[in-house]
Design an enzyme around this catalytic site. Structure first.
Site, PDB file in Angstrom:
ATOM      1  N   LYS A 138      66.926  22.950  -0.994  1.00  0.00           N
ATOM      2  CA  LYS A 138      67.756  24.029  -1.549  1.00  0.00           C
ATOM      3  C   LYS A 138      68.005  23.803  -3.035  1.00  0.00           C
ATOM      4  O   LYS A 138      67.954  24.737  -3.840  1.00  0.00           O
ATOM      5  CB  LYS A 138      69.102  24.092  -0.808  1.00  0.00           C
ATOM      6  N   LYS A 181      76.386  16.354   0.840  1.00  0.00           N
ATOM      7  CA  LYS A 181      75.848  16.048   2.171  1.00  0.00           C
ATOM      8  C   LYS A 181      76.918  15.268   2.920  1.00  0.00           C
ATOM      9  O   LYS A 181      77.930  14.879   2.335  1.00  0.00           O
ATOM     10  CB  LYS A 181      74.557  15.217   2.055  1.00  0.00           C
ATOM     11  N   ARG A 182      76.719  15.040   4.233  1.00  0.00           N
ATOM     12  CA  ARG A 182      77.670  14.195   4.942  1.00  0.00           C
ATOM     13  C   ARG A 182      77.774  12.832   4.269  1.00  0.00           C
ATOM     14  O   ARG A 182      76.814  12.347   3.664  1.00  0.00           O
ATOM     15  CB  ARG A 182      77.224  14.027   6.410  1.00  0.00           C
ATOM     16  N   THR A 229      67.509  18.645   3.861  1.00  0.00           N
ATOM     17  CA  THR A 229      67.209  20.057   3.597  1.00  0.00           C
ATOM     18  C   THR A 229      67.959  20.505   2.337  1.00  0.00           C
ATOM     19  O   THR A 229      67.513  21.434   1.661  1.00  0.00           O
ATOM     20  CB  THR A 229      67.595  20.949   4.792  1.00  0.00           C
ATOM     21  N   HIS A 256      65.486  14.240  15.159  1.00  0.00           N
ATOM     22  CA  HIS A 256      66.077  14.398  13.831  1.00  0.00           C
ATOM     23  C   HIS A 256      66.605  13.107  13.246  1.00  0.00           C
ATOM     24  O   HIS A 256      67.250  13.139  12.199  1.00  0.00           O
ATOM     25  CB  HIS A 256      67.236  15.395  13.854  1.00  0.00           C
TER      26      HIS A 256
HETATM   27  C1  26W Z   1      75.239  12.304  19.260  1.00  0.00           C
HETATM   28  C2  26W Z   1      75.650  12.089  17.849  1.00  0.00           C
HETATM   29  C3  26W Z   1      74.691  12.695  16.907  1.00  0.00           C
HETATM   30  C4  26W Z   1      74.954  13.938  16.354  1.00  0.00           C
HETATM   31  C5  26W Z   1      74.058  14.516  15.495  1.00  0.00           C
HETATM   32  C6  26W Z   1      73.534  12.042  16.555  1.00  0.00           C
HETATM   33  C7  26W Z   1      72.644  12.612  15.701  1.00  0.00           C
HETATM   34  C8  26W Z   1      72.887  13.851  15.176  1.00  0.00           C
HETATM   35  C9  26W Z   1      71.883  14.513  14.290  1.00  0.00           C
HETATM   36  C10 26W Z   1      70.496  14.204  14.779  1.00  0.00           C
HETATM   37  C11 26W Z   1      72.050  14.152  12.858  1.00  0.00           C
HETATM   38  C12 26W Z   1      71.387  15.114  11.917  1.00  0.00           C
HETATM   39  O1  26W Z   1      71.940  16.137  11.571  1.00  0.00           O
HETATM   40  N1  26W Z   1      70.179  14.772  11.437  1.00  0.00           N
HETATM   41  C13 26W Z   1      69.629  15.450  10.272  1.00  0.00           C
HETATM   42  O2  26W Z   1      68.754  16.483  10.676  1.00  0.00           O
HETATM   43  C14 26W Z   1      68.303  17.225   9.556  1.00  0.00           C
HETATM   44  C15 26W Z   1      67.492  18.377  10.074  1.00  0.00           C
HETATM   45  O3  26W Z   1      66.304  17.929  10.625  1.00  0.00           O
HETATM   46  C16 26W Z   1      67.518  16.335   8.598  1.00  0.00           C
HETATM   47  O4  26W Z   1      67.168  17.087   7.473  1.00  0.00           O
HETATM   48  C17 26W Z   1      68.362  15.141   8.177  1.00  0.00           C
HETATM   49  O5  26W Z   1      67.579  14.243   7.407  1.00  0.00           O
HETATM   50  C18 26W Z   1      68.902  14.435   9.400  1.00  0.00           C
HETATM   51  O6  26W Z   1      69.807  13.406   9.030  1.00  0.00           O
END
Ligand code: 26W
Length: 800
Positions: free
Chosen positions: A649, A537-538, A645, A356
């Site tokens: 929406k 978004k974040r 995503t 992701h």
């Molecule tokens: C370990 C710390 C950590 C926590 C969460 C690293 C990375 C993440 C996630 C991978 C971040 C995340 O939410 N990524 C998002 O995933 C969505 C679903 O696929 C995508 O639509 C977003 O673009 C992406 O940023």
């Protein structure tokens, strides 16, 4: 799988169900019941209706020995459950009517429910959409996760700055789950390895019990229902009575403290990896309990463990559950006596890995020291996996490998252990191949595939935007909810004036409702006829909320210089949380709030510009804001947003996008047509080139008077009059580093924003473009994504 016992359900019958639960489950008299009590009673009455299809689905899976899919995720960002369940069961109308008879209002009761916020952002929300789609499609599946006592923190603004308070969803009764104290597994940590009778034995130093809590997830029309199983932690020994009696209360409670700590709180870090021991323990806790449960279920109806890969598939949602590989091998070798090589092969046949993110700071790595001390047996197995992979691929370059520089690289581990690795948009998948895992992709051609993300139309259209959902049904008939490609049938109607008017009337009504909510929530009045320009978004540097604020300031400055001029009225709406430790993101939040303060109190703006930033953006707020949006800001630095995503929406709800060629924006633009998408900015390739010029920021700023002015105004303290140097660091970084290329893309962003204004001035043109966005979003249903996973990764078939 339709349920044949239900058609007799009547308004009176359902009313009695609610009253029954109010009295016997909640223990309240109807004359003294609060909204909370009514909500519980209604939830239990609805939950009863899920139980039949849930049992029937479980039985069908056993009877037919369907392949089972297991989705492992550290996050599920669910939001409210009640209305979603009512809609999928087709009982919302009946429930509202039954409540009316009882003097209660369905909407008031639904509003009382807290969000289940067991996730940070995109990855967690995607898992929730996928659970709903698997149930809708009749894909026999289970979600596994952690039952955090505290979900994502609540955000407040104190003098414009983000402050966090713990979220507390479980302080109330959670009516959707069934506790399963009989389903539990011991999870071990630490300790050491011993050789006994020629076998390696792990003697753990700490143990906790993982205990199951099941929530049924019901699909559209209640035709199928799956289980979301969340693990809670319990101490293995409740209490050291001897120590307690000696007065050593803290030590007596140590096992309980360890257990409670593990599931206490969701890590609020989105995209920065911290390497904390507790996080590793949480990840192993989820993974170990889940894999044991999966094997237990398999062996209840099969005796040959070597056939496992024919009957199950396990999906790892990013690398967070990537210990699934080593854990499965460990159980197959240490408990089921398979040779390592065979255990490895079976495990690889079973596992899939979804990536992701490409951001280097988000990629999980654990020091071999930490891994070896928390999970000594797994460290051995990981080294064996690595050695076996090298042996099978002697051409493997030294630059790759699972264990490198005294660290375990979880991305490599997940890649090597999976038979399919997938990216989440077409562009992202190409970058996974070319940038993230080029050497592994070469060694394993065809392993990396694309499954573009999707969102569930039940929640993100039917529930969130009932006005638009009704218009769609009136126009093309029923059934689009489970066949979203049918939205395409709207296209010919877009030529019809009446349809366009109705479409925009729905948007206007949603905006009026959102405006009222903003007035109540933020105390700021906005004009529902202004353009609602939304970025939710974040908060992260790569998502470039900063560029949006700079543009807001430039617009403010433009109006100040020409107070009698004509401007398209805009309401800039921001929503989102920053990780608590992410100082730069928190500074951006502060700046947005500071700019809002100045802009919203400036008489020259006279309703031409407003900045709204309601605190604590969550799923429920998204359901409110997204249907009211005219413009969707998708402005990340190209190559950084894996998919997005929210972009889907917003388009689905008739917002036009302004965006870069990043993530799924590329595919959204392909579908709505280039002329209906406000594209700007550098491509992923151009971004890489641009960074080679060390003076990129300085040159970009020098070339734009508007941008120079924006930075000057911020630097002067125009938005922080009581602390004029507040943003000196921020301005300095814009001039001197600007890794995410805000300044380089700014001028083109302004150009695209001017085009947005021009389009908005032509309401008829805007209406066509907006309606076309809705009509062309069929592809982005999470049903399509899940079909892709079923066909190309899981080898699973629908039971319906
Ligand atoms: C370990 C710390 C950590 C926590 C969460 C690293 C990375 C993440 C996630 C991978 C971040 C995340 O939410 N990524 C998002 O995933 C969505 C679903 O696929 C995508 O639509 C977003 O673009 C992406 O940023």
């Amino acid at each position: 799988m339709t349920n044949e016992k239900e058609p007799t359900l009547t308004r009176e019958g359902f009313r009695d169900d609610i009253l029954h639960h109010l009295k016997y489950t909640v223990g309240k008299d109807r004359h003294h019941a609060s909204v909370y009590d009514w909500r519980l009673a209604l939830s239990y009455a609805l939950r009863d209706r899920i139980v039949e299809p849930w049992f029937a689905s479980t039985k069908a899976t056993w009877d037919n020995d369907y392949k089972r899919v297991y989705y492992l995720s550290m996050e599920y960002l669910i939001g409210r459950i009640l209305e979603d369940a009512a809609i999928n069961l087709g009982l919302k109308g009946l429930a509202a009517a039954a409540l009316l008879d009882l003097g209660q209002d369905f909407d008031v009761i639904a509003l009382d429910e807290p969000d289940a916020a067991l996730g940070n952002g995109g990855l967690g929300r995607l898992a929730a959409c996928y659970m709903e789609s698997m149930a809708t499609l009749g894909c026999p599946g289970y979600g596994y996760g952690v039952r955090y006592e505290h979900g994502l923190f609540r955000q407040r603004f104190e003098m414009g700055q983000q402050a966090e308070t713990p979220e507390d969803w479980l302080s109330q009764r959670h009516p959707w789950e069934f506790e399963r104290p009989e389903s539990n597994y011991t999870v071990r940590f630490k300790g050491h390895m011993e050789e006994r009778h020629g076998k390696t034995v792990w003697v753990p130093g700490e143990t906790v019990i993982a205990t199951a809590y099941d929530t049924p997830i019901v699909g559209w029309e209640g035709r199928w229902s799956n289980t979301l199983r969340l693990w809670g932690a319990k101490p293995t020994t409740l209490f050291d009575l001897e120590r307690f009696n000696r007065g050593d209360y803290a030590a007596a409670a140590a096992p309980e403290t360890l257990a409670r700590t593990i599931t206490r709180v969701l890590y609020p870090d989105d995209t920065t990896y911290a390497g904390k021991e507790l996080r590793l323990k949480q990840e192993y806790f989820l993974t170990s309990a889940s894999i044991k449960d999966i094997l237990r279920r398999y062996l209840e109806s099969h005796d040959d463990i070597t056939e496992l890969d024919k009957h199950i598939a396990i999906q790892m949602n990013d690398t967070h559950p990537a210990l699934a590989g080593p854990e499965l091998i460990r159980l197959l070798v240490d408990r089921h006596d398979l040779p390592f090589e065979q255990a490895l092969e079976i495990s690889q046949n079973v596992l899939g890995y979804t990536n992701h993110t490409l951001l280097p700071e988000a990629l999980e790595r654990w020091s071999t020291w930490l891994m070896g001390s928390v999970l000594p047996r797994h460290m051995q197995i990981i080294e064996k996996i690595d050695a076996a992979h090298l042996k099978a691929n002697p051409a493997r370059p030294a630059s790759i490998g699972i264990v490198r520089n005294h660290e375990v690289h979880m991305g490599e581990l997940a890649f090597v252990m999976a038979n399919r690795v997938n990216g989440v948009s077409a562009l992202h998948t190409e970058l996974v191949k070319s940038q993230l895992f080029p050497a592994l992709d070469k060694l394993h051609p065809g392993r990396v595939i694309n499954v573009t993300n999707g969102v569930t139309p039940r929640r993100w259209l039917k529930l969130a935007n009932p006005g638009l959902a009704d218009l769609v049904t009136e126009t093309i008939g029923e059934g689009w909810e489970a066949d979203l490609d049918r939205l395409e049938e709207l296209v010919p109607h877009i030529e019809d004036n009446g349809f366009r008017e109705a479409f925009m009337a729905v948007k206007r009504a949603n905006k009026a409702e959102a405006a009222h909510w903003m007035k109540v929530k933020c105390g700021i009045e906005v004009d529902p006829d202004a353009m609602f320009d939304v970025q939710v978004k974040r908060i992260h540097e790569y998502k470039r909320q900063l560029m949006n604020v700079f543009e807001t300031i430039a617009q403010w400055h433009e109006i100040k210089k020409n107070p009698e001029g004509d401007f398209v009225p805009r309401v800039k709406i921001f929503g989102g949380k920053s990780a608590p430790g992410y100082a730069v993101a928190k500074e951006i939040i502060h700046l947005i709030n500071d700019v809002a303060e100045v802009v919203n109190n400036d008489p020259d703006m006279r309703g031409r510009l407003k900045v709204i930033y309601p605190p604590n953006y969550n799923v429920t707020m998204a359901e409110r804001l997204i249907p009211a949006a005219d413009l969707s800001e998708q402005i990340s630095t190209a190559g950084k947003e894996a998919s997005g995503t929210g972009n889907m929406k917003l388009s689905l709800n008739g917002a036009l996008s302004i965006g870069t060629l990043d993530g799924a924006n590329v595919e959204i633009r392909e579908r709505v047509g280039a002329e209906n998408f406000f594209l700007f900015g550098m491509t992923a390739q151009e971004v890489i080139e641009r960074r080679k010029n060390v003076n990129h920021a300085r040159e970009a700023i020098e070339a734009s008077q508007a941008l120079k002015d924006v930075l000057q105004l911020i630097a002067e303290g125009r938005f922080s009059p009581n602390q004029r140097d507040r943003y000196h660091g921020l301005v300095h970084r814009a001039w001197n580093s600007d890794y995410f290329l805000v300044t380089s893309d700014f001028t083109d962003y302004q150009r695209a924003q001017a085009e947005v204004d021009a389009a908005f001035l032509d309401p008829d043109r805007w209406a066509r473009m907006a309606a076309l966005n809705t009509a062309k979003m069929g592809f982005f249903s999470s049903d399509r994504s899940i079909r892709g996973y079923m066909e190309n990764i899981w080898g699973a078939r629908s039971a319906l």
